[in-house]
Design an enzyme around this catalytic site. Sequence first.
Site, PDB file in Angstrom:
ATOM      1  N   SER A 178       0.756  -1.394  -0.076  1.00  0.00           N
ATOM      2  CA  SER A 178       0.107  -0.036  -0.104  1.00  0.00           C
ATOM      3  C   SER A 178       0.872   1.367   0.088  1.00  0.00           C
ATOM      4  CB  SER A 178      -0.971  -0.290   1.188  1.00  0.00           C
ATOM      5  OG  SER A 178      -1.934   0.821   1.015  1.00  0.00           O
ATOM      6  N   ASP A 224      -9.313  -4.538  -5.749  1.00  0.00           N
ATOM      7  CA  ASP A 224      -8.692  -3.356  -4.904  1.00  0.00           C
ATOM      8  C   ASP A 224      -9.559  -2.339  -5.179  1.00  0.00           C
ATOM      9  OD1 ASP A 224      -7.017  -1.606  -3.390  1.00  0.00           O
ATOM     10  OD2 ASP A 224      -5.352  -2.402  -4.103  1.00  0.00           O
ATOM     11  N   HIS A 256      -7.313  -5.339  -1.642  1.00  0.00           N
ATOM     12  CA  HIS A 256      -6.095  -4.383  -1.415  1.00  0.00           C
ATOM     13  C   HIS A 256      -5.354  -4.900  -0.292  1.00  0.00           C
ATOM     14  CE1 HIS A 256      -3.755  -1.037  -0.927  1.00  0.00           C
ATOM     15  NE2 HIS A 256      -3.819  -1.044   0.584  1.00  0.00           N
TER      16      HIS A 256
END
Length: 309
Positions: A178, A224, A256
């Site tokens: 991320s 995601d 995600h």
Amino acid sequence: MFARTTTPDHAAPESAPRTTAAQAAGRVAAVLALALGGISAVAAPAQAQENPYERGPDPTERSIEALRGPFPTAEEDVSSLVPGFGGGTIYYPTDDSEGDFGAVVVAPGYTASSTSMAWIGPRLASQGFVVFTIDTNTRYDQPADRGEQIGAALDYLVEDSDVADIIDPDRLGAMGHSMGGGGTLEIAADRPELQAAIPLTPWNLDKSWGEVQVPTMIIGAENDTIASVTTHSIPFYNSLSGSLDKAYLELNGASHFAPNTNNTTIAKYSIAWLKRFIDNDMRYEQFLCPAPGPDLDISEYRDTCPHSS
């Protein structure tokens, strides 16, 4: 080796048979052939030396998908008081009889701690890497800050850590999830001397990374909704130079947070990428080129195969 001929230091007796022109020509041809053969033997290049960075047995699909590789591992906690980042855990092979190892720093995502990436530490270390899963200074640090902290952690590994003596400081890489993946792009842009980068479902407001010179594999997730592949991973990949060794892997049906749990697809292709570029181990090229096609685990894969040697 050239043939050596000797000439007697006394004259041949008159009764010796005379050499004809044809016989003389034949002897000259034979000497020339032998001499040329010697030159060819001398000029022939020596066989290429084996790669000094290969670690472990020849890989197979089964070996790089396994939960553990051939190296026994240990781990060591690093205090949050160490300057430059928030501490973390180092995972490392305990058998260095084959030589030193490349090293990888792994950064977490926004609001997450190093524990969110703990699964990948021993999995990569057991394949022959020193792996440092770090905490950030604060859980709200942005990608640029995370990139700087990855760099500080790499410096700590090779300069001050208790395992510095088993690390090759010229064989380093970065990974992150991320915003940690966005930080991975940041450090790859700042340190072209790195050997490999793997952003995992990366997030970054900066979409253009044409300055990156580090071989980079971006792993996105099809479903995601936080760092959509259409606005993050794919634009990141497309912005990387076409002359760069790069790849884009999209996890089929994944969210995600796929990198936060033990994931064989992430592990398999991360191992192959790190081995190929940190260790320059061509035995792992087979898992990357030709590029794998879509299957139950991969919804899309892009690559610049064949990779440069």
